[in-house]
Design a protein around this motif. Structure first.
Motif, PDB file in Angstrom:
ATOM      1  N   LEU A   1     -49.854 -82.739  46.171  1.00 57.63           N
ATOM      2  CA  LEU A   1     -48.424 -82.516  46.374  1.00 57.63           C
ATOM      3  C   LEU A   1     -47.694 -83.356  45.337  1.00 57.63           C
ATOM      4  O   LEU A   1     -47.882 -84.576  45.268  1.00 57.63           O
TER       5      LEU A   1
ATOM      6  N   ASN B   1     -46.979 -77.594  45.456  1.00 60.89           N
ATOM      7  CA  ASN B   1     -48.132 -77.743  46.338  1.00 60.89           C
ATOM      8  C   ASN B   1     -49.318 -77.081  45.653  1.00 60.89           C
ATOM      9  O   ASN B   1     -49.392 -75.855  45.562  1.00 60.89           O
TER      10      ASN B   1
ATOM     11  N   HIS C   1     -52.797 -77.840  48.603  1.00 54.96           N
ATOM     12  CA  HIS C   1     -52.797 -78.964  49.537  1.00 54.96           C
ATOM     13  C   HIS C   1     -52.279 -78.515  50.903  1.00 54.96           C
ATOM     14  O   HIS C   1     -51.548 -77.526  50.990  1.00 54.96           O
TER      15      HIS C   1
ATOM     16  N   ALA D   1     -46.606 -79.888  53.459  1.00 53.56           N
ATOM     17  CA  ALA D   1     -45.802 -81.000  53.958  1.00 53.56           C
ATOM     18  C   ALA D   1     -44.875 -80.500  55.055  1.00 53.56           C
ATOM     19  O   ALA D   1     -44.505 -79.324  55.102  1.00 53.56           O
TER      20      ALA D   1
ATOM     21  N   GLU E   1     -42.814 -76.279  58.238  1.00 53.94           N
ATOM     22  CA  GLU E   1     -43.726 -76.648  57.154  1.00 53.94           C
ATOM     23  C   GLU E   1     -43.161 -76.103  55.853  1.00 53.94           C
ATOM     24  O   GLU E   1     -42.730 -74.940  55.796  1.00 53.94           O
TER      25      GLU E   1
ATOM     26  N   ILE F   1     -39.911 -86.262  55.090  1.00 53.87           N
ATOM     27  CA  ILE F   1     -41.002 -85.368  54.712  1.00 53.87           C
ATOM     28  C   ILE F   1     -42.306 -86.086  55.035  1.00 53.87           C
ATOM     29  O   ILE F   1     -42.542 -87.211  54.575  1.00 53.87           O
ATOM     30  N   LEU F   2     -43.147 -85.436  55.834  1.00 50.22           N
ATOM     31  CA  LEU F   2     -44.457 -85.978  56.169  1.00 50.22           C
ATOM     32  C   LEU F   2     -45.502 -85.202  55.394  1.00 50.22           C
ATOM     33  O   LEU F   2     -45.629 -83.974  55.546  1.00 50.22           O
ATOM     34  N   ALA F   3     -46.243 -85.889  54.542  1.00 53.12           N
ATOM     35  CA  ALA F   3     -47.339 -85.295  53.785  1.00 53.12           C
ATOM     36  C   ALA F   3     -48.637 -85.975  54.203  1.00 53.12           C
ATOM     37  O   ALA F   3     -48.647 -87.159  54.566  1.00 53.12           O
ATOM     38  N   TYR F   4     -49.733 -85.239  54.142  1.00 54.79           N
ATOM     39  CA  TYR F   4     -51.010 -85.787  54.593  1.00 54.79           C
ATOM     40  C   TYR F   4     -52.151 -85.047  53.926  1.00 54.79           C
ATOM     41  O   TYR F   4     -51.974 -83.943  53.380  1.00 54.79           O
TER      42      TYR F   4
END
Length: 410
Positions: A255, A270, A273, A276, A287, A319-322
């Protein structure tokens, strides 16, 4: 109460004349300046599970768990904690900017006096800065934070990473990586240049040395492209080119994002991936689209250039990315951690108004517990927040509880 300014000035002049091993004794010598008899530095271990004392001669202290002690509460909440059992001590968070390092234990007959907090915080900021400044010149601080032997792959990755947390009045980025001692494939980076905050989260294929060497190439090619002034699309293309050139049979998902901290405009690529997640008012909204490009290293399989998704954030949005090591973590009976459990955890943490770095620490702890302390893959998560001054979240989640203004010379 004592003059922390005098102690700070003395430490700043004296500490550079010695090595990292000399810091505990120097800090103890500064204690009388704030009316203390002892000052002990505790550093968080790599897993952020324990606080480990950095001891000088003649001092004896135990390692303290973060989750069940007052010292740990100071670390987690970023608030000064006073002993409640009549002990003459208080615990002060050790912060470098917004990065949590550990805590200071200050032993003083005036520990219950609120007037001690300001000089204690001022001294803690100085000590934290000295720890960072002196750390490269020896291994004592690095070794203290290790509770297990670190594998070479993890050594490479940790050497690449920026501080886990960075914040200004408008933006915050914070991340966490687990396992600490045997990682290899996940890596992240960020940089604020002017009003543009650039972030990158990468998951390289494979494990061990092969994955960590690929991670090293990926993050350094990302930095090189950014520092050469390439835009987001050309940055992705440059990383893709270097991965394909040097590791033709490997790839990395990614990302790549750019956030304008004035306007809240987020631009993101993206590359294969996990998507996010946009959170607003403490709840997941949706999302973000993805993937918008092939994984880095596989770009030659498509004639299309990476596509950029644009999103206008609202004040206070997160924003939550993992990486997939979070959601695909398996319990003993084969149950995935999953996106729903991830979002439920984040919702509860946000409702509890935990400092964002503490949310990340507890999230990774929940993932590790889900797998009975045996991770099958790296688990990495990153929070990106936009909170302009008009936002009700335009604060540093108690991270601004650092030093007050310096005490003027008496």
């Amino acid at each position: 109460m004592g003059d922390a300014g005098k102690a700070v000035r003395w430490l700043q002049v004296t500490a550079p004349q010695g090595g990292p091993d000399d810091l505990p004794a120097l800090v103890t010598r500064a204690a009388p300046a704030i009316g203390a008899t002892e000052i002990v530095v505790y550093l968080a271990d790599y897993a952020q599970a324990r606080l480990v004392p950095l001891l000088g001669a003649g001092l004896v202290r135990d390692v303290l768990p973060i989750d069940t002690t007052l010292a740990g509460r100071a670390f987690s909440s970023l608030e000064v904690q006073h002993a409640v059992d009549g002990a003459d001590r208080l615990w002060v968070p050790l912060l470098v900017g917004c990065e949590r390092m550990g805590v200071l234990e200050i032993v003083s007959p005036a520990a219950d006096d609120p007037g001690l907090e300001a000089p204690a915080r001022e001294l803690a900021v100085c000590v934290a800065q000295l720890l960072v400044n002196r750390r490269p010149y020896g291994d004592v601080i690095e070794l203290l934070r290790r509770r297990l032997p670190m594998q070479v792959a993890a050594e490479i990755v940790w050497g690449l990473l920026p501080p886990l947390t960075f914040a200004t009045d408008e933006v915050m980025v914070t991340a966490i990586l687990e396992p600490c001692y045997d990682v290899g494939g996940d890596v992240f980076d960020y940089a604020l240049n002017g009003d543009l905050l650039s972030v990158g989260l990468f998951d390289t294929c494979g494990h061990g040395i092969k994955a960590s060497t690929l991670a090293s190439l990926v993050v350094n090619s990302y930095r090189n492209a950014r520092r050469c002034g390439l835009d987001l699309v050309d940055t992705a293309s440059s990383i893709d080119k270097w991965v394909r050139s040097e590791h033709p049979n490997l790839f990395a998902t990614a990302l790549l994002g750019e956030l304008d901290r004035r306007t809240g405009r987020l631009r993101m690529i993206n590359a294969g991936h996990p998507g996010a997640i946009l959170l607003r008012d403490g709840k997941a909204v949706r999302e973000l689209p993805g993937p918008t490009a092939l994984p880095l290293g596989l770009g030659h399989l498509s004639s299309r250039r990476p596509a950029v998704h644009e999103e206008d954030l609202h004040p206070g949005d997160r924003i939550l990315a993992y990486t997939d090591g979070i959601t695909e973590a398996l319990s003993a009976d084969g149950e995935r951690f999953g996106v729903d459990r991830l979002l439920d955890f984040v919702h509860r943490a946000l409702n509890d108004r935990l400092p964002t770095p503490e949310t990340m620490r507890r999230l990774v702890g929940a993932v590790v517990t889900h797998q009975d302390d045996e991770l099958q893959d790296d688990a990495t998560a990153m929070f990106l927040e936009w909170r302009p001054p008009r936002s009700p979240l335009a604060h540093l989640d108690a991270l601004t509880a650092a030093a007050p203004e310096s005490v003027p010379p008496g």
